[in-house]
Design a protein around this motif. Structure first.
Motif, PDB file in Angstrom:
ATOM      1  N   ILE A   1      10.650  -7.960  -0.538  1.00 27.36           N
ATOM      2  CA  ILE A   1      11.611  -9.059  -0.551  1.00 27.36           C
ATOM      3  C   ILE A   1      11.336 -10.016   0.600  1.00 27.36           C
ATOM      4  CG2 ILE A   1      14.061  -9.627  -0.198  1.00 27.36           C
ATOM      5  CD1 ILE A   1      14.679  -6.971  -1.711  1.00 27.36           C
ATOM      6  N   LEU A   2      11.004  -9.493   1.763  1.00 25.44           N
ATOM      7  CA  LEU A   2      10.826 -10.292   2.972  1.00 25.44           C
ATOM      8  C   LEU A   2       9.494 -11.045   3.027  1.00 25.44           C
ATOM      9  CD1 LEU A   2      11.933 -11.041   5.773  1.00 25.44           C
ATOM     10  CD2 LEU A   2      11.030  -8.879   6.624  1.00 25.44           C
ATOM     11  N   PHE A   3       8.433 -10.468   2.491  1.00 26.85           N
ATOM     12  CA  PHE A   3       7.092 -11.020   2.653  1.00 26.85           C
ATOM     13  C   PHE A   3       6.922 -12.448   2.112  1.00 26.85           C
ATOM     14  CE2 PHE A   3       2.443 -11.249   1.854  1.00 26.85           C
ATOM     15  CZ  PHE A   3       2.043 -11.153   3.180  1.00 26.85           C
TER      16      PHE A   3
ATOM     17  N   ASN B   1       0.455  -5.304  -2.272  1.00 29.24           N
ATOM     18  CA  ASN B   1       1.069  -4.307  -3.141  1.00 29.24           C
ATOM     19  C   ASN B   1       1.682  -3.247  -2.226  1.00 29.24           C
ATOM     20  OD1 ASN B   1       1.706  -2.185  -4.834  1.00 29.24           O
ATOM     21  ND2 ASN B   1      -0.079  -2.494  -6.145  1.00 29.24           N
ATOM     22  N   PHE B   2       2.975  -3.340  -1.968  1.00 29.35           N
ATOM     23  CA  PHE B   2       3.624  -2.432  -1.042  1.00 29.35           C
ATOM     24  C   PHE B   2       3.713  -1.013  -1.568  1.00 29.35           C
ATOM     25  CE2 PHE B   2       5.015  -6.559   0.519  1.00 29.35           C
ATOM     26  CZ  PHE B   2       4.772  -6.409   1.874  1.00 29.35           C
ATOM     27  N   ILE B   3       3.638  -0.850  -2.875  1.00 30.21           N
ATOM     28  CA  ILE B   3       3.635   0.510  -3.453  1.00 30.21           C
ATOM     29  C   ILE B   3       2.336   1.206  -3.055  1.00 30.21           C
ATOM     30  CG2 ILE B   3       3.585   1.846  -5.582  1.00 30.21           C
ATOM     31  CD1 ILE B   3       5.390  -0.343  -6.807  1.00 30.21           C
TER      32      ILE B   3
ATOM     33  N   SER C   1       0.335   0.349  -0.610  1.00 33.08           N
ATOM     34  CA  SER C   1       0.296   0.458   0.850  1.00 33.08           C
ATOM     35  C   SER C   1       1.051   1.681   1.332  1.00 33.08           C
ATOM     36  CB  SER C   1       0.893  -0.784   1.507  1.00 33.08           C
ATOM     37  OG  SER C   1       0.145  -1.924   1.195  1.00 33.08           O
ATOM     38  N   SER C   2       2.198   1.976   0.722  1.00 27.59           N
ATOM     39  CA  SER C   2       2.981   3.136   1.148  1.00 27.59           C
ATOM     40  C   SER C   2       2.321   4.449   0.714  1.00 27.59           C
ATOM     41  CB  SER C   2       4.405   3.057   0.614  1.00 27.59           C
ATOM     42  OG  SER C   2       4.437   3.261  -0.779  1.00 27.59           O
ATOM     43  N   GLU C   3       1.568   4.427  -0.385  1.00 31.17           N
ATOM     44  CA  GLU C   3       0.862   5.625  -0.844  1.00 31.17           C
ATOM     45  C   GLU C   3      -0.300   5.972   0.072  1.00 31.17           C
ATOM     46  OE1 GLU C   3      -0.288   4.661  -4.810  1.00 31.17           O
ATOM     47  OE2 GLU C   3       1.718   5.020  -5.622  1.00 31.17           O
ATOM     48  N   ASN C   4      -0.892   4.960   0.736  1.00 26.06           N
ATOM     49  CA  ASN C   4      -2.044   5.187   1.596  1.00 26.06           C
ATOM     50  C   ASN C   4      -1.677   5.695   2.986  1.00 26.06           C
ATOM     51  OD1 ASN C   4      -3.762   4.342  -0.415  1.00 26.06           O
ATOM     52  ND2 ASN C   4      -3.748   2.221   0.254  1.00 26.06           N
ATOM     53  N   GLU C   5      -0.399   5.778   3.288  1.00 28.60           N
ATOM     54  CA  GLU C   5       0.002   6.244   4.635  1.00 28.60           C
ATOM     55  C   GLU C   5      -0.033   7.744   4.723  1.00 28.60           C
ATOM     56  OE1 GLU C   5       3.764   4.477   5.482  1.00 28.60           O
ATOM     57  OE2 GLU C   5       2.858   2.549   5.897  1.00 28.60           O
TER      58      GLU C   5
ATOM     59  N   ILE D   1      12.951   2.140   0.350  1.00 31.16           N
ATOM     60  CA  ILE D   1      13.439   0.783   0.606  1.00 31.16           C
ATOM     61  C   ILE D   1      12.781   0.215   1.856  1.00 31.16           C
ATOM     62  CG2 ILE D   1      15.483  -0.596   1.176  1.00 31.16           C
ATOM     63  CD1 ILE D   1      17.075   1.405  -0.583  1.00 31.16           C
ATOM     64  N   SER D   2      12.594   1.055   2.876  1.00 32.88           N
ATOM     65  CA  SER D   2      11.989   0.607   4.143  1.00 32.88           C
ATOM     66  C   SER D   2      10.542   0.192   3.987  1.00 32.88           C
ATOM     67  CB  SER D   2      12.046   1.730   5.183  1.00 32.88           C
ATOM     68  OG  SER D   2      13.352   2.081   5.477  1.00 32.88           O
ATOM     69  N   LYS D   3       9.814   0.882   3.118  1.00 32.09           N
ATOM     70  CA  LYS D   3       8.375   0.649   3.017  1.00 32.09           C
ATOM     71  C   LYS D   3       7.955  -0.157   1.792  1.00 32.09           C
ATOM     72  CE  LYS D   3       7.171   4.632   5.726  1.00 32.09           C
ATOM     73  NZ  LYS D   3       6.529   5.915   5.813  1.00 32.09           N
TER      74      LYS D   3
END
Length: 135
Positions: free
Chosen positions: A100-102, A127-129, A131-135, A92-94
């Protein structure tokens, strides 16, 4: 048991807009689109006692050809209902919260720049999905 979260608040936290004389760089002439620098970042914090998730998105833009700088910070609070595992809160955080906010951030940035008399800047979709996978 179904996990749910709801938006408690979304608001503008900070907006700094300054205009300076444009930089007369002849190499940029006729190619003004490339003169805009955009940086997007964010933070999140989970308040365990209140079961509230705080997410912020920061955007800074600098346009040398038009001579403006813009820094925007938008924040949101989400209330988490149910027993969330650490992985759920991370997701939810990432992913969910920033997604929702962007759109609020994108709309505010383009509208503020347009109202100031400049060509509006449309921030690219994220694409936040991925983006979170690349961390």
């Amino acid at each position: 048991m179904q996990l749910a979260f709801k938006i408690e608040d979304i608001r503008l936290l900070k907006a700094d807009y300054s205009v300076t004389p444009p930089i007369a760089d002849k190499s940029q002439k006729g190619n003004e689109e490339n003169s805009i620098e955009v940086n997007i970042g964010g933070t999140n914090h989970y308040h365990q006692k209140e079961k509230r998730l705080e997410i912020t998105i920061n955007v800074s833009l600098k346009d040398n050809s038009s001579g403006y700088n813009l820094e925007v910070e938008y924040g949101a609070f989400f209330v988490l209902d149910g027993k969330f595992e650490k992985e759920d809160i991370e997701r939810i955080s990432k992913i969910n919260g920033p997604a929702i906010l962007f759109p609020y951030v994108r709309e505010y940035v383009s509208d503020l720049i347009r109202r100031a008399g400049h060509e509006p800047v449309y921030l690219p979709a994220i694409n936040f999905i991925k983006s979170s996978e690349n961390e």
